[in-house]
Structure formats: structure tokens, C-alpha cells
Design a protein around this motif. Structure first.
Motif, PDB file in Angstrom:
ATOM      1  N   ALA A   1      12.260 -11.882  -4.703  1.00 48.92           N
ATOM      2  CA  ALA A   1      13.278 -12.756  -5.287  1.00 48.92           C
ATOM      3  C   ALA A   1      14.199 -13.301  -4.201  1.00 48.92           C
ATOM      4  N   VAL A   2      14.634 -12.428  -3.315  1.00 46.97           N
ATOM      5  CA  VAL A   2      15.526 -12.849  -2.237  1.00 46.97           C
ATOM      6  C   VAL A   2      14.796 -13.786  -1.283  1.00 46.97           C
ATOM      7  N   ARG A   3      13.580 -13.423  -0.897  1.00 52.27           N
ATOM      8  CA  ARG A   3      12.833 -14.254   0.055  1.00 52.27           C
ATOM      9  C   ARG A   3      12.524 -15.631  -0.533  1.00 52.27           C
ATOM     10  N   ASN A   4      12.148 -15.678  -1.801  1.00 51.91           N
ATOM     11  CA  ASN A   4      11.879 -16.978  -2.422  1.00 51.91           C
ATOM     12  C   ASN A   4      13.136 -17.842  -2.453  1.00 51.91           C
ATOM     13  N   ASN A   5      14.297 -17.236  -2.700  1.00 52.86           N
ATOM     14  CA  ASN A   5      15.548 -17.987  -2.652  1.00 52.86           C
ATOM     15  C   ASN A   5      15.824 -18.502  -1.243  1.00 52.86           C
ATOM     16  N   THR A   6      15.553 -17.669  -0.247  1.00 52.32           N
ATOM     17  CA  THR A   6      15.763 -18.085   1.144  1.00 52.32           C
ATOM     18  C   THR A   6      14.869 -19.263   1.485  1.00 52.32           C
ATOM     19  N   ILE A   7      13.600 -19.168   1.148  1.00 51.70           N
ATOM     20  CA  ILE A   7      12.659 -20.257   1.455  1.00 51.70           C
ATOM     21  C   ILE A   7      13.075 -21.539   0.739  1.00 51.70           C
ATOM     22  N   THR A   8      13.483 -21.427  -0.509  1.00 53.87           N
ATOM     23  CA  THR A   8      13.933 -22.608  -1.255  1.00 53.87           C
ATOM     24  C   THR A   8      15.140 -23.248  -0.582  1.00 53.87           C
ATOM     25  N   LEU A   9      16.092 -22.440  -0.155  1.00 60.26           N
ATOM     26  CA  LEU A   9      17.255 -22.975   0.554  1.00 60.26           C
ATOM     27  C   LEU A   9      16.835 -23.671   1.844  1.00 60.26           C
ATOM     28  N   ILE A  10      16.020 -23.022   2.638  1.00 55.13           N
ATOM     29  CA  ILE A  10      15.599 -23.586   3.924  1.00 55.13           C
ATOM     30  C   ILE A  10      14.906 -24.925   3.722  1.00 55.13           C
ATOM     31  N   LYS A  11      14.070 -25.025   2.707  1.00 52.61           N
ATOM     32  CA  LYS A  11      13.374 -26.287   2.422  1.00 52.61           C
ATOM     33  C   LYS A  11      14.337 -27.387   1.980  1.00 52.61           C
ATOM     34  N   SER A  12      15.477 -27.010   1.436  1.00 53.95           N
ATOM     35  CA  SER A  12      16.435 -28.002   0.928  1.00 53.95           C
ATOM     36  C   SER A  12      17.376 -28.543   2.000  1.00 53.95           C
TER      37      SER A  12
END
Length: 172
Positions: free
Chosen positions: A119-130
Motif C-alpha cells: 500500500a505504501v509503495r504503490n502510493n509512493t510510485i503514484t506520487l513519483i509518476k505525478s
């Protein structure tokens, strides 16, 4: 974006240990995505009986190290987000031992920890992509020193690699 883009003025020297762990040939996003696979595979391969093991009195158990990795990513994610949004508020440090002792990691199953990590890693990846380049180059204040959003993101990758190495060296 690769780690070689970072300049020493973008982070406190304390974080150099983690920055130096990030392979120069991979991008930030590749590091996060590869880490995702490597971390899950690593922790799921550990026998259940060993997950509450620590190599010495007063040292963290394997579950506590995993929880520390998750919690630290949460803190770094927030720092990256806050800095990228241009918030000039000074961000404090955090006492990792206090977080670990309050986490109740040893009472969690490996499935619970993996779910939390994902959950945390997916949030991090989503932020980085944005984020775009101008977001990544924003500078904030963390623990009294300058920190760029991109340095914070690379520290996530390096911190994870650091702890996987420590686990391999001292726990197995």
C-alpha cells in the motif's frame, strides 16, 4: 531520472549512505518498482519461525526491520510530497526506535506486513509518476537541513537496499 543527477547540496550528508546505495544505471521509478518485487520476494521467503529473530539483545527482529522500512518510506513519502508542493514548513526528524517499539510489528503476520508495504509503495510510485522536473527540484528543510524532493525519493530506494543488505549480513 537517475541518482547521478543529485547534487550534494540537495541533502544532508547523513543521507549519503542511502543515496550511494542506489545503482547509477537505474531510474528512480525502476528502483521503486524493482524494490517492490525484491522486498516482497525476500520477506516471503523467510521461514515463519525466523521472523521474530534478532541477531543480538536489543536489536530489532526481522519483522521490526520490515516495519521500519515501511514506516520510513511513509515519512520520506510525506517529505517528498510536502517539498514537491512547495511547502516551506520545516519538517522534523523522527526517532526510529520509538516508531518501531510503537509499531507492534512482532504481533503482525508477514501477510499483514507485505500488504502494508504494498500500500505504501504503490502510493509512493503514484506520487513519483505525478511529479514533474520542477516538482522534484523543489528544496525544503528536513531536520534543519536542505532537502530536495528528488533526493527524498532516492533515499527511499537506498534506505530499502541498505536494510536488505543488513538483513542478509547479520540475520542469515
Amino acid at each position: 531520472m537517475k541518482v547521478s543527477i543529485l547534487e550534494p547540496k540537495e541533502y544532508h550528508s547523513y543521507y549519503k549512505t542511502y543515496i550511494d546505495k542506489v545503482p547509477e544505471h537505474i531510474s528512480l521509478l525502476e528502483g521503486l518498482e524493482k524494490g517492490n518485487l525484491d522486498v516482497i520476494s525476500f520477506f516471503e521467503s523467510i521461514p515463519e519461525a525466523k521472523l521474530n529473530y534478532s541477531y543480538a539483545e536489543g536489536k530489532w527482529t526481522i519483522k521490526e526491520v520490515f516495519q521500519h522500512m515501511v514506516d520510513t518510506e511513509r515519512v520520506l513519502y510525506y517529505r517528498c510530497f510536502t517539498i514537491a508542493r512547495g511547502d516551506k514548513s520545516a519538517l522534523p526528524g523522527f526517532e526510529q526506535d520509538d516508531y518501531v517499539s510503537a509499531s507492534k510489528a512482532n504481533a503482525k503476520s508477514i501477510t499483514d506486513l507485505v500488504t502494508e508495504y504494498l500500500a505504501v509503495r504503490n502510493n509512493t510510485i503514484t506520487l513519483i509518476k505525478s511529479l514533474d522536473n520542477s516538482d522534484f527540484t523543489c528544496i525544503g528543510t528536513v531536520s534543519g537541513g536542505a532537502m530536495s524532493a528528488r533526493a527524498t525519493a532516492f533515499i527511499i530506494v537506498g534506505h530499502e537496499l541498505h536494510h536488505l543488505e543488513v538483513l542478509e549480513r547479520l540475520y542469515f
